[in-house]
Design an enzyme around this catalytic site. Structure first.
Site, PDB file in Angstrom:
ATOM      1  CG  ASN A  10      -9.086  -6.236  97.561  1.00  0.00           C
ATOM      2  OD1 ASN A  10      -8.504  -7.032  98.426  1.00  0.00           O
ATOM      3  ND2 ASN A  10      -9.991  -5.144  97.918  1.00  0.00           N
ATOM      4  CE  LYS A  12     -13.293  -6.855  98.291  1.00  0.00           C
ATOM      5  NZ  LYS A  12     -14.465  -6.172  97.998  1.00  0.00           N
ATOM      6  CG  HIS A  96     -11.498  -1.598  99.812  1.00  0.00           C
ATOM      7  ND1 HIS A  96     -12.751  -2.076 100.395  1.00  0.00           N
ATOM      8  CD2 HIS A  96     -11.480  -2.245  98.395  1.00  0.00           C
ATOM      9  CE1 HIS A  96     -13.346  -2.701  99.326  1.00  0.00           C
ATOM     10  NE2 HIS A  96     -12.693  -2.690  98.408  1.00  0.00           N
ATOM     11  CD  GLU A  98     -14.658  -4.725 101.358  1.00  0.00           C
ATOM     12  OE1 GLU A  98     -13.502  -5.383 101.575  1.00  0.00           O
ATOM     13  OE2 GLU A  98     -15.546  -5.003 100.487  1.00  0.00           O
ATOM     14  CD  GLU A 168     -12.950  -0.744  94.839  1.00  0.00           C
ATOM     15  OE1 GLU A 168     -12.298  -1.724  93.997  1.00  0.00           O
ATOM     16  OE2 GLU A 168     -13.230  -1.053  96.192  1.00  0.00           O
ATOM     17  N   GLY A 174     -19.309  -6.271  95.646  1.00  0.00           N
ATOM     18  CA  GLY A 174     -19.609  -7.773  96.022  1.00  0.00           C
ATOM     19  C   GLY A 174     -21.220  -7.952  96.019  1.00  0.00           C
ATOM     20  CB  SER A 214     -19.960  -6.223  90.488  1.00  0.00           C
ATOM     21  OG  SER A 214     -20.688  -6.278  91.912  1.00  0.00           O
TER      22      SER A 214
END
Ligand code: 13P
Length: 252
Positions: A10, A12, A96, A98, A168, A174, A214
């Protein structure tokens, strides 16, 4: 049934056009002999078409990071599933964290997008995962179940088997704070039970559940070795040929 490991990058909102093409070319060459895993990259929407063109005749498929659920019309700024299909996209990441947490996307919206993606012949990668405070409060499974039930509402067992789920944990994204293989396995096994309860054992055995958060070339092999971990959805470490390749090579 044996599930094939599926590693997706991904990207992003990162890279430039030239950096995207360089990464795609590098991966194309170095994955030419990869047989142990399915591989995909998910560039920003503006780079989907050139990256898909660069990866034609390669072992790597292309995925989008989002889609809109309507077929066409007055929806300024949005892109439909048919449009993605039209330019050679295979997968689409949905829900996702985010998008859920920064852009306010609900499981209801994710559900509409899941239906639209499947109707257009795209493979949804539906993301679920708990916040740190939810893990600390001991409600991880409850949160994931709510996201699972909401995101897949009204999906048939046949369509369910086409979907990929990415677990996730938000606290691992991250942050460099990867879930232990045991923590990942525990939630993955719980998700597989949720699929079995709703869609039956065959569907549960077929659906691939990726871990994301991660993942890097150092920790991938150990996580991928867990029986219910069928791949990885990789952020930061998918932006460099060698680190992404290292993760792909962690698939045995
Ligand atoms: P990182 O691998 O950068 O933690 O991101 C994970 C992720 O969000 C993939 O979708």
């Amino acid at each position: 049934m044996t599930r094939r490991i599926f590693i997706a990058g991904n990207w992003k909102m990162n890279l430039t056009l030239s950096a995207s093409l360089e990464l795609a070319e590098g991966l194309k060459q170095k994955t030419a002999n990869v047989t142990a895993a399915d591989v995909a990259v998910c560039p920003p929407s503006v780079y989907l078409q050139p990256v898909a063109a660069a990866l034609r005749n390669s072992n790597i498929k292309v995925g989008a990071q989002n889609v809109y659920f309507e077929k066409n019309g007055a929806f300024t700024g949005e892109i439909s599933a048919e449009m993605l299909k039209d330019i050679g996209v295979t997968y689409v990441i949905l829900g996702h964290s985010e998008r859920r947490n920064i852009l306010g996307e609900s499981s209801e919206t994710v559900n509409r997008k899941t239906h639209a993606a499947l109707a257009a012949g795209l493979i949804p990668i539906v993301c679920v995962g708990e916040l740190l405070k939810e893990r600390e409060a001991g409600v991880t499974e409850e949160v994931v179940r709510r996201q699972f039930d909401g995101s897949f509402s009204g999906i048939s067992a046949e369509d369910m088997t086409k979907c990929v789920i990415a677990y996730e944990p938000v606290w691992a994204i991250g942050t460099g704070k990867v879930a232990t293989p045991e923590q990942a396995e525990e939630v993955h096994a719980a998700i597989r039970k949720m699929i079995a309860a709703k869609y039956g054992k065959d569907a549960a055995e077929a659906v691939r559940i990726q871990y994301g958060g991660s993942v890097n070339d150092k920790n991938a092999e150990e996580i991928l070795a867990k029986p219910n971990v069928d791949g990885a959805l990789v952020g930061g470490a998918s932006l460099k040929v060698d680190s992404f390749l290292g993760i792909i090579n962690g698939a045995k």
